[in-house]
Design an enzyme around this catalytic site. Structure first.
Site, mmCIF file in Angstrom:
data_model
loop_
_atom_site.group_PDB
_atom_site.id
_atom_site.type_symbol
_atom_site.label_atom_id
_atom_site.label_comp_id
_atom_site.label_asym_id
_atom_site.label_seq_id
_atom_site.Cartn_x
_atom_site.Cartn_y
_atom_site.Cartn_z
ATOM 1 N N SER A 196 -10.000 0.629 7.145
ATOM 2 C CA SER A 196 -9.211 0.213 5.550
ATOM 3 C C SER A 196 -8.241 -1.210 5.566
ATOM 4 C CB SER A 196 -8.147 1.396 5.685
ATOM 5 O OG SER A 196 -9.074 2.347 5.486
ATOM 6 N N SER A 205 -9.595 2.149 2.583
ATOM 7 C CA SER A 205 -8.489 3.164 2.154
ATOM 8 C C SER A 205 -7.720 1.730 1.047
ATOM 9 C CB SER A 205 -8.103 3.847 2.717
ATOM 10 O OG SER A 205 -6.838 3.223 3.810
ATOM 11 N N LYS A 244 0.775 -1.292 -0.220
ATOM 12 C CA LYS A 244 -0.312 -0.022 -0.099
ATOM 13 C C LYS A 244 1.082 1.023 0.054
ATOM 14 C CE LYS A 244 -3.718 2.221 2.894
ATOM 15 N NZ LYS A 244 -4.925 1.751 3.888
#
Lengths: 503, 489, 128
Positions: free
Chosen positions: A176, A152, A77
């Site tokens: 997330s 996210s 990420k």
């Protein structure tokens, strides 16, 4: 079996038997990632960097220096900073930022021999539940490209679901890791706060942020978490479990072995014999869509059928987790994001009248709408005269929420329920109303506020879209959670379903 | 007498930032040495690069505990680091990590003496925080830019805050000096005001005598010496009184002292700068200090200034004055005791330190005692040689100065005995040898002998001078006097 | 049986207004004025143009409508939670030894600087 659908153990076997080299494996996934560029999962790919790591992994394999993950690809990420790849946090503020150091998580996976494929798209500074807040465009859900992948860690979830990487890293501040995993039909675990080092994670809300793995199964997550987790002296909030009252529990790096051993020892009669599962009634209240409720209930019924005791209980302050979270997280974020001032790195406005103007313009241009909104909210709840009523009160309510969970865990081993009220929604559907999107986090926020470990495990499909079952454990109980989830995945195949990704 | 006009009362509180003498920064492993090339001592944490986190330095905590113990304060069993949020280009994170609601040191007292009157100055608190970097302007004006150097960012500071209990600039300076004495004595701060290691901000207000209500205060910053502190406060007192007497009103603000103009002037007030949005730093947990830790630190604490002063009076039979002078700094006191341990007679050592040594140190810089080249053993040997009349007072001074000013190591390390020989400083105390010289001088100066005998006292001094000259200064002057008197009588 | 019970719970609630709309209707205050928006804008160094001010005001007020319900919670005698694990046991700060562990990394650390010269970050002139 294709490599794209393979488990980490299968990839390990393929590498060890020389069926494939780390370089070939890396190229295979890079090719897939490039072919599926329309999903917009990757923000930065650099073949040279990836192949160099793959060659190093092959050398280790050749020399017999092999761990569970040596030579297996992973993608990060873009909240984790990396030395080679850009680290943008999904923001124009850091569009060209290259970190001079690797995040602890990146460093740990690298030293375990994993080969990094690059950086994955996410909501800007991890603020969002749909990935639509990325400055570099939204990620598409591989199950339905017109839908959001969740957020996210949307890029991380979509990339695993689409078989563009066998595993990815993500972060969870209010859901997330779990919510995009649920919406993309993969498995993810947010470990207990303090388990995975935050050093090198671009901070959103320091007291909530926690990194974790995303993969196809609980077994894969266990292998990954073994390598990611661990006490880090560079993070003052990192927890050395052996110094706590929870020291008897199975934790990293023994998770994968425990999961395997547990599966071997499980009785054939009822694999969940002796396990008490708490079902909070607040998780099944209004707002939960009927199709999600149906699949979550069917999953819970499966646990019951296999010997688990189902206990109805209450987490009375579930609803309060939304306001508490949306005070605490913006407050911490407003302060954490003050370092982006255009002085030392990041976006600097081209035109300005003076120093103050330079800072304000750089921030206003560099941050997106949702980030700015949260910065303003955060500034307000911390400002003079409002601190006690908002921030301090929210931190007190937070303790009450954490105590509710502790009360619940006197009655059960795990708490189960939905991850999100609905399956993935259409892109743009909720972007006009930020608060409507905040409400979608209702089932994940409490776990984040309490710092508990939480998982999302695929448990069915509502129409064509995956549904996730949330498994919540007590502090540092990841070993038993992963083992239980693995058992569930031994008797179900929801986690093996893959979307069709056109090349 | 205290410089405050009649009918007025002055209220002063001081906030002092003492840079703690740790090897590394408060939240990172970077060096803290002064004067390095810009940004070479600022690591990723100090520069607040994305993803970095603070980890507290044990050394800074121990220094704060030592300070608390030295002033009889309470060491908080639990204190909390908070973020003070404001934007400034030399503040890399956009917030300063400091302590707000729960500081590590609470209370305490520092006694001061002004005009012979002792007065206790109560402290409110002392808390740990990080320093900011520096904005540099020199040579950059034409480009319209400032340069940011973050070497100082993250240097540990102890901010020490008094109650508003001082009533004159003299009291404020006496307090600042006493505080300086304590922090340097216990070794937690080098006290270098020029380099900014010890910075005082003064909160000054005035009110008409008898008025129970405090006046509006101004904070004076940028004072880098005790002299400037006194002058800045005096200027500010005059300014505020004149303002009020002219019918004006004091505005609460921060004012900078300009030493060149000897005045304070208003800093452009920063909009909304008062709202720092303090909240506990979520990157750091509460700092918990146990009674056992405090006891352990207490055991390693040096004897405090007052205790050393008293001990010197008793142990070495020194006057209060001598003991006071010798305990002006820890370094000085250590030097004194080392000389005594090397065999120097205490009173002689004390006199020498107060006399020739202080003169050579130029009087004002106690710190340089650390750097003086005369080893305690050397001074002790000089004093012993002098005591044994092996050298004259002049010879002793010469020796001391030679070693003191020596530029090469070998001279500094050479033994006093060897130096006496090398420089021919041995005093002639052999009566026969002196008599021989006297006889020769008398023979050669019959005129002076005659003058003396006819009653001219001055002639005697001239003869002494001749004898000393003939002995190239080595004859013991007392013996010369005695023998010459005998010869001429 | 449990399943049936859960469905019952679910159905009962879904017949009523969803709680999402409930929380949103309970509080309808204008918490922040346009002046507040400008003050926050200065405080946070986020420019809010006058034209977009009302929209930002609406959005923030929507958030504050949501968080308003916190005020009604009785938290008497409850300590704020600073680190999640502090919910079950005292968590205290770990200290590092006072040793220098860093060498000069200026070039790497300043690699992203928008403007720099001679080892200094350059910014528009700082006025003191």
């Amino acid at each position: 079996m294709t490599f794209a659908a393979a488990s980490l153990k299968q990839l390990r076997a393929a590498l060890d038997s020389r069926q494939v080299s780390a370089v070939e494996l890396a190229e295979h996934f890079l090719n897939r990632a490039e072919a599926a560029h329309d999903l917009n999962t990757f923000l930065h790919i650099d073949r040279g960097l990836t192949l160099a790591e793959a060659r190093a992994a092959d050398a280790r394999i050749a020399s017999g220096d092999v761990g569970a993950l040596t030579g297996i690809p992973v993608a990060h990420k873009d909240i984790f900073v990396t030395q080679g790849w850009r680290s943008t946090a999904g923001s124009n503020m850091l569009a060209n930022y290259v970190s001079p150091f690797d995040a602890t998580v990146v460093e740990k996976l690298k030293s375990a021999g994993m080969v990094s494929l690059g950086k994955l798209n996410c909501d800007e500074f991890a603020m969002g539940s749909s990935n639509e807040n990325s400055a570099f465009g939204p990620v598409k859900n591989p199950w339905d490209k017109s839908k959001i992948p969740g957020g996210s860690s949307g890029g991380s979830a979509a990339a695993v679901a689409a078989g563009l990487t066998p595993a990815s890293t993500g972060t969870d501040t209010g859901g997330s890791l779990r919510q995009p995993a649920s919406m993309c039909g993969i498995t993810a675990i947010k470990p207990t706060y303090g388990t995975v080092s935050r050093y090198g994670m671009i901070a959103f809300a320091s007291s909530l942020d926690q990194g974790g793995p995303m993969a196809k199964s609980a077994e894969d997550c266990a292998i990954l978490l073994d390598a990611m987790a661990g006490f880090d002296e560079r993070d003052s909030t990192s927890v050395d479990v052996s110094t706590t009252s929870r020291k008897g529990l199975v934790t990293a790096p023994n998770l994968a072995a425990f999961v395997e051993q547990h599966a071997r020892n499980a009785s054939t009669g009822g694999v969940f014999q002796g396990i008490r599962i708490g079902i909070p009634k607040e998780f099944f209240a209004a707002g939960l869509s009927a199709d999600v409720a149906q699949h979550v209930n069917l999953a819970i019924a499966e646990f019951e059928k296999q010997g688990a005791a189902i206990i109805e209980l209450s987490l009375p302050r579930t609803q309060l987790s939304i306001p508490a979270y949306y005070v605490i997280a913006p407050a911490e974020a407003s302060s954490n994001l003050s370092r982006f001032d255009g002085v030392r790195y990041g976006h600097r406005a081209v035109e300005y009248n003076n120093l103050g103007d330079m800072i304000a313009k750089s921030r206003s241009e560099g941050f997106g709408a949702e980030v700015k909104r949260r910065i303003l909210v955060g500034a307000y709840v911390l400002s003079h005269g409002y601190y006690d009523a908002y921030y301090l009160q929210a931190q007190k309510v937070r303790r009450l929420i954490a105590l509710d969970f502790q009360d619940a865990f006197t009655k059960c081993d795990f708490i189960m329920g939905p991850v999100a009220p609905t399956t993935a929604w259409k892109m743009g559907e909720k972007s006009a109303d930020p608060v409507a999107m905040y409400l979608e986090d209702i089932f994940t926020l409490g776990v984040s506020l309490a710092g508990l470990p939480g998982m999302s495990v695929p448990c069915g499909f509502a129409g064509d879209m995956p549904v996730g079952l949330q498994i919540i454990g007590n502090y540092f109980d990841e070993g038993r959670m992963l083992a239980t989830a693995h058992q569930y995945q031994c008797i179900t195949d929801w986690h093996k379903r893959t979307p069709e990704v056109s090349p | 007498m205290n410089g405050v006009p009649a009918g007025w009362e002055v209220v002063i509180g001081l906030e002092t930032h003492a840079q703690l003498s740790t090897a590394s920064k408060i939240f990172s492993g970077s060096k803290t040495t002064y004067g390095a090339a810009p940004n070479t001592q600022a690591n990723a944490v100090d520069m607040a690069l994305p993803g970095t986190l603070p980890v507290l330095n044990r050394g800074a905590v121990e220094a704060a505990i030592q300070f608390g113990l030295a002033i009889g304060a309470t060491i908080a069993p639990r204190s909390v680091f908070a973020r003070k949020n404001y934007f400034y280009p030399d503040l890399p994170k956009g917030y300063q990590i400091s302590q707000f609601e729960l500081p590590v040191v609470v209370g305490g007292t520092i006694p001061i003496v002004v005009d012979g009157v002792e007065k206790p100055v109560q402290l409110t608190r002392a808390h740990l925080e990080e320093d900011a970097g520096k904005s540099l302007h020199e040579g950059l004006d034409s480009m319209g830019v400032s340069g940011i150097d973050l070497n100082r960012a993250g240097t540990p500071l102890l901010e020490i805050v008094t109650e508003p209990v001082m009533r004159s600039a003299q009291e404020a300076v006496a307090y600042a000096k006493a505080l300086h004495g304590i922090v340097t004595w216990i070794g937690i701060c080098d006290g270098n005001m020029q380099e900014g290691s010890f910075r005082c901000d003064a909160n000054v207000s005035v009110r008409r005598a008898g008025d129970p209500k405090l006046g509006t205060r101004c904070e004076i910053k940028n004072v880098n010496s005790f002299r400037f502190l006194e002058r800045a406060i005096e200027f500010e007192i005059r300014r505020q009184i004149e303002l009020i007497e002219d019918g004006g009103r004091v505005v609460q603000e921060t004012r900078l002292y300009d030493a060149d103009r000897d005045e304070t002037r208003s800093m452009r007030s920063k909009e909304d700068s008062m709202d720092y949005r303090y909240f506990p730093d979520p990157d750091l947990l509460p700092l918990v200090i146990s009674a056992a830790q405090i006891e352990a630190i207490k055991a390693t604490m040096p004897e405090l200034q007052k205790a050393t002063e008293t001990r010197f009076m008793h142990e070495y039979k020194l006057s209060e004055y001598d003991a006071h002078v010798l305990t002006q700094s820890k370094a000085l006191a250590n030097y004194f005791e080392a000389c005594v341990n090397e065999g120097g007679q205490p009173k002689r050592v004390a006199n020498w330190i107060a006399g020739p040594l202080s003169a050579l140190l130029n009087g004002d810089d106690e710190l340089s005692i650390k750097n003086i080249h005369v080893a305690p053993a050397q001074l002790a040997q000089i004093l012993i040689a002098r005591e044994k009349e092996l050298i004259s007072q002049k010879g002793a001074l010469e020796l001391f100065e030679v070693i003191f000013l020596a530029e090469d190591e070998s001279a500094r390390n050479s033994s006093v005995e060897a130096l006496i020989k090398e420089r021919g400083l041995e005093q002639i105390s052999d009566s026969a040898a002196i008599e021989k010289i006297i006889d020769e001088v008398l023979a050669a100066n019959q005129k002076s002998v005659g003058e003396f005998k006819s009653g001219k006292e001055k002639a005697f001094q001239s003869l002494v001078g001749q004898v000393m000259k003939a002995s190239t200064g080595k004859a013991n002057p007392a013996q010369v006097n005695a023998l010459l008197t005998a010869k001429l009588s | 049986m449990l399943l049936a019970c859960l469905f019952a719970v679910f159905n009962r609630f879904s017949r009523e207004a969803t709680f999402f709309t409930t929380i949103r209707k309970e509080f309808r205050f204008m918490h922040l004025s346009l002046d507040d928006i400008q003050r926050l804008s200065r405080l946070a160094r986020i420019n809010v143009a006058p034209a977009e001010s009302p929209q930002i005001q609406n959005e923030l007020n929507a958030v504050f409508n949501l968080v308003e319900q916190l005020k009604a919670v009785d938290t008497n005698g409850i300590e704020p939670l600073c680190h999640p694990i502090a919910a079950i046991e005292e968590m205290t700060l770990r200290l590092r030894l006072d040793v220098v562990t860093e060498s000069d990394q200026r070039e790497a650390n300043m690699g992203n600087a928008p403007q720099q010269e001679n080892g200094l970050f350059f910014v528009p002139k700082v006025l003191e």
